[in-house]
Design a protein around this motif. Structure first.
Motif, PDB file in Angstrom:
ATOM      1  N   VAL A   1     -13.772   3.565  -7.532  1.00  0.00           N
ATOM      2  CA  VAL A   1     -14.802   2.812  -6.832  1.00  0.00           C
ATOM      3  C   VAL A   1     -15.759   2.261  -7.872  1.00  0.00           C
ATOM      4  O   VAL A   1     -16.206   2.981  -8.768  1.00  0.00           O
ATOM      5  N   ILE A   2     -16.034   0.964  -7.755  1.00  0.00           N
ATOM      6  CA  ILE A   2     -16.957   0.288  -8.665  1.00  0.00           C
ATOM      7  C   ILE A   2     -18.096  -0.272  -7.838  1.00  0.00           C
ATOM      8  O   ILE A   2     -17.871  -1.023  -6.887  1.00  0.00           O
ATOM      9  N   ARG A   3     -19.285   0.069  -8.200  1.00  0.00           N
ATOM     10  CA  ARG A   3     -20.463  -0.336  -7.445  1.00  0.00           C
ATOM     11  C   ARG A   3     -20.881  -1.768  -7.804  1.00  0.00           C
ATOM     12  O   ARG A   3     -21.973  -1.999  -8.303  1.00  0.00           O
ATOM     13  N   ARG A   4     -19.950  -2.688  -7.533  1.00  0.00           N
ATOM     14  CA  ARG A   4     -20.148  -4.123  -7.714  1.00  0.00           C
ATOM     15  C   ARG A   4     -19.372  -4.832  -6.605  1.00  0.00           C
ATOM     16  O   ARG A   4     -18.353  -4.308  -6.130  1.00  0.00           O
ATOM     17  N   PRO A   5     -19.788  -6.020  -6.213  1.00  0.00           N
ATOM     18  CA  PRO A   5     -19.066  -6.751  -5.168  1.00  0.00           C
ATOM     19  C   PRO A   5     -17.634  -7.088  -5.596  1.00  0.00           C
ATOM     20  O   PRO A   5     -17.377  -7.343  -6.782  1.00  0.00           O
ATOM     21  N   PRO A   6     -16.712  -7.116  -4.645  1.00  0.00           N
ATOM     22  CA  PRO A   6     -15.314  -7.386  -4.973  1.00  0.00           C
ATOM     23  C   PRO A   6     -15.088  -8.689  -5.737  1.00  0.00           C
ATOM     24  O   PRO A   6     -14.262  -8.733  -6.648  1.00  0.00           O
ATOM     25  N   ASP A   7     -15.818  -9.750  -5.389  1.00  0.00           N
ATOM     26  CA  ASP A   7     -15.588 -11.017  -6.083  1.00  0.00           C
ATOM     27  C   ASP A   7     -15.968 -10.926  -7.557  1.00  0.00           C
ATOM     28  O   ASP A   7     -15.301 -11.506  -8.421  1.00  0.00           O
ATOM     29  N   GLU A   8     -17.009 -10.160  -7.887  1.00  0.00           N
ATOM     30  CA  GLU A   8     -17.396  -9.980  -9.288  1.00  0.00           C
ATOM     31  C   GLU A   8     -16.348  -9.162 -10.049  1.00  0.00           C
ATOM     32  O   GLU A   8     -16.018  -9.468 -11.193  1.00  0.00           O
TER      33      GLU A   8
ATOM     34  N   VAL B   1      -0.085 -12.935 -10.746  1.00  0.00           N
ATOM     35  CA  VAL B   1       0.034 -13.807  -9.573  1.00  0.00           C
ATOM     36  C   VAL B   1      -1.086 -14.841  -9.671  1.00  0.00           C
ATOM     37  O   VAL B   1      -2.072 -14.642 -10.387  1.00  0.00           O
ATOM     38  N   GLY B   2      -0.952 -15.910  -8.925  1.00  0.00           N
ATOM     39  CA  GLY B   2      -1.986 -16.937  -8.929  1.00  0.00           C
ATOM     40  C   GLY B   2      -3.300 -16.422  -8.380  1.00  0.00           C
ATOM     41  O   GLY B   2      -3.346 -15.440  -7.623  1.00  0.00           O
ATOM     42  N   ARG B   3      -4.370 -17.101  -8.763  1.00  0.00           N
ATOM     43  CA  ARG B   3      -5.696 -16.745  -8.248  1.00  0.00           C
ATOM     44  C   ARG B   3      -5.651 -16.786  -6.725  1.00  0.00           C
ATOM     45  O   ARG B   3      -4.976 -17.635  -6.144  1.00  0.00           O
ATOM     46  N   ASN B   4      -6.372 -15.860  -6.113  1.00  0.00           N
ATOM     47  CA  ASN B   4      -6.349 -15.770  -4.662  1.00  0.00           C
ATOM     48  C   ASN B   4      -7.638 -15.158  -4.165  1.00  0.00           C
ATOM     49  O   ASN B   4      -8.407 -14.601  -4.940  1.00  0.00           O
ATOM     50  N   ALA B   5      -7.867 -15.271  -2.868  1.00  0.00           N
ATOM     51  CA  ALA B   5      -9.096 -14.768  -2.245  1.00  0.00           C
ATOM     52  C   ALA B   5      -8.949 -13.346  -1.732  1.00  0.00           C
ATOM     53  O   ALA B   5      -9.856 -12.824  -1.098  1.00  0.00           O
ATOM     54  N   PHE B   6      -7.807 -12.709  -2.015  1.00  0.00           N
ATOM     55  CA  PHE B   6      -7.530 -11.390  -1.451  1.00  0.00           C
ATOM     56  C   PHE B   6      -7.672 -10.252  -2.453  1.00  0.00           C
ATOM     57  O   PHE B   6      -7.396  -9.108  -2.119  1.00  0.00           O
ATOM     58  N   GLY B   7      -8.054 -10.550  -3.686  1.00  0.00           N
ATOM     59  CA  GLY B   7      -8.232  -9.503  -4.692  1.00  0.00           C
ATOM     60  C   GLY B   7      -6.928  -8.997  -5.284  1.00  0.00           C
ATOM     61  O   GLY B   7      -6.900  -7.927  -5.892  1.00  0.00           O
TER      62      GLY B   7
ATOM     63  N   PRO C   1       8.555  -5.043 -25.092  1.00  0.00           N
ATOM     64  CA  PRO C   1       9.208  -5.541 -26.307  1.00  0.00           C
ATOM     65  C   PRO C   1      10.737  -5.541 -26.257  1.00  0.00           C
ATOM     66  O   PRO C   1      11.376  -6.427 -26.816  1.00  0.00           O
ATOM     67  N   HIS C   2      11.338  -4.605 -25.539  1.00  0.00           N
ATOM     68  CA  HIS C   2      12.800  -4.540 -25.476  1.00  0.00           C
ATOM     69  C   HIS C   2      13.376  -5.405 -24.351  1.00  0.00           C
ATOM     70  O   HIS C   2      14.587  -5.393 -24.128  1.00  0.00           O
ATOM     71  N   GLY C   3      12.513  -6.145 -23.646  1.00  0.00           N
ATOM     72  CA  GLY C   3      12.982  -7.102 -22.654  1.00  0.00           C
ATOM     73  C   GLY C   3      12.868  -6.693 -21.202  1.00  0.00           C
ATOM     74  O   GLY C   3      12.982  -7.533 -20.307  1.00  0.00           O
ATOM     75  N   GLU C   4      12.642  -5.405 -20.934  1.00  0.00           N
ATOM     76  CA  GLU C   4      12.488  -4.953 -19.546  1.00  0.00           C
ATOM     77  C   GLU C   4      11.176  -5.498 -18.978  1.00  0.00           C
ATOM     78  O   GLU C   4      10.157  -5.525 -19.657  1.00  0.00           O
ATOM     79  N   THR C   5      11.217  -5.920 -17.709  1.00  0.00           N
ATOM     80  CA  THR C   5      10.017  -6.399 -17.032  1.00  0.00           C
ATOM     81  C   THR C   5       9.619  -5.394 -15.964  1.00  0.00           C
ATOM     82  O   THR C   5      10.445  -4.962 -15.163  1.00  0.00           O
ATOM     83  N   VAL C   6       8.354  -5.016 -15.968  1.00  0.00           N
ATOM     84  CA  VAL C   6       7.813  -4.026 -15.034  1.00  0.00           C
ATOM     85  C   VAL C   6       6.783  -4.711 -14.141  1.00  0.00           C
ATOM     86  O   VAL C   6       5.873  -5.380 -14.629  1.00  0.00           O
ATOM     87  N   TYR C   7       6.951  -4.533 -12.826  1.00  0.00           N
ATOM     88  CA  TYR C   7       6.014  -5.085 -11.845  1.00  0.00           C
ATOM     89  C   TYR C   7       4.899  -4.072 -11.602  1.00  0.00           C
ATOM     90  O   TYR C   7       5.163  -2.889 -11.367  1.00  0.00           O
ATOM     91  N   ASN C   8       3.637  -4.536 -11.665  1.00  0.00           N
ATOM     92  CA  ASN C   8       2.478  -3.659 -11.522  1.00  0.00           C
ATOM     93  C   ASN C   8       1.547  -4.156 -10.413  1.00  0.00           C
ATOM     94  O   ASN C   8       0.835  -5.140 -10.599  1.00  0.00           O
ATOM     95  N   PRO C   9       1.524  -3.486  -9.255  1.00  0.00           N
ATOM     96  CA  PRO C   9       0.570  -3.843  -8.209  1.00  0.00           C
ATOM     97  C   PRO C   9      -0.848  -3.421  -8.611  1.00  0.00           C
ATOM     98  O   PRO C   9      -1.073  -2.279  -9.028  1.00  0.00           O
ATOM     99  N   LEU C  10      -1.793  -4.345  -8.497  1.00  0.00           N
ATOM    100  CA  LEU C  10      -3.200  -4.086  -8.826  1.00  0.00           C
ATOM    101  C   LEU C  10      -4.050  -4.863  -7.831  1.00  0.00           C
ATOM    102  O   LEU C  10      -3.878  -6.068  -7.677  1.00  0.00           O
ATOM    103  N   ARG C  11      -4.949  -4.159  -7.167  1.00  0.00           N
ATOM    104  CA  ARG C  11      -5.756  -4.789  -6.112  1.00  0.00           C
ATOM    105  C   ARG C  11      -7.226  -4.444  -6.276  1.00  0.00           C
ATOM    106  O   ARG C  11      -7.573  -3.332  -6.670  1.00  0.00           O
ATOM    107  N   VAL C  12      -8.069  -5.408  -5.928  1.00  0.00           N
ATOM    108  CA  VAL C  12      -9.505  -5.193  -5.802  1.00  0.00           C
ATOM    109  C   VAL C  12      -9.800  -5.274  -4.306  1.00  0.00           C
ATOM    110  O   VAL C  12      -9.609  -6.315  -3.686  1.00  0.00           O
TER     111      VAL C  12
END
Length: 138
Positions: free
Chosen positions: A9-16, A60-66, A75-86
């Motif tokens: 939890v971060i005590r700042r507004p989501p858009d910031e 992902v592209g900029r969006n209004a959903f955080g 480095p060895h070529g594997e791609t890892v998908y990382n979900p990150l949300r505000v």
């Protein structure tokens, strides 16, 4: 495959929080588990040195959903998908990062989780140092 959702939890507004975390120029300041050097841009891909070596990152592209989901090509070529949300939170924002134990042992998974916790704590420290929301703030 196990998953772990790590949040802070971060005590700042989501858009910031979103604006700061989505800015590649800030990655080295808070995302040490990913960026240990300046981040450069090659088209729509970000490139940086990480604890794993040189990696490329595509958000992902900029969006209004955080949503700050991103793919990291190692480095060895594997791609890892990382979900990150505000996410909006009653005290400001909650940042949630999901890690998955996909083909890694328990020790590596635990180490990765600890690095994510450290990165999110660093993000909170930077953003709350600026001007934390007070208890009586809306």
């Amino acid at each position: 495959m196990d998953s772990q959702h790590i949040g802070v939890v971060i005590r700042r507004p989501p858009d910031e929080v979103y604006e700061f975390a989505s800015n590649p120029a800030n990655m080295q300041r808070w995302a040490a588990g990913l960026a240990q050097s300046e981040v450069s841009r090659e088209g729509d891909t970000l490139v940086t040195e990480s604890p794993m070596g040189r990696v490329s990152v595509r958000f992902v592209g900029r969006n209004a959903f955080g949503v700050l989901d991103h793919e990291v090509t190692l480095p060895h070529g594997e791609t890892v998908y990382n979900p990150l949300r505000v996410l909006p939170h009653p005290e400001g924002s909650e940042v949630v990062f999901t890690i998955r134990q996909d083909g890694i042992d328990e020790e590596t998974f635990s180490r990765d989780a600890a690095m994510v916790r450290d990165d999110l704590a660093r993000l909170r420290g930077i953003l709350e140092e600026v001007s934390p929301l007070r208890e009586d703030s809306p």
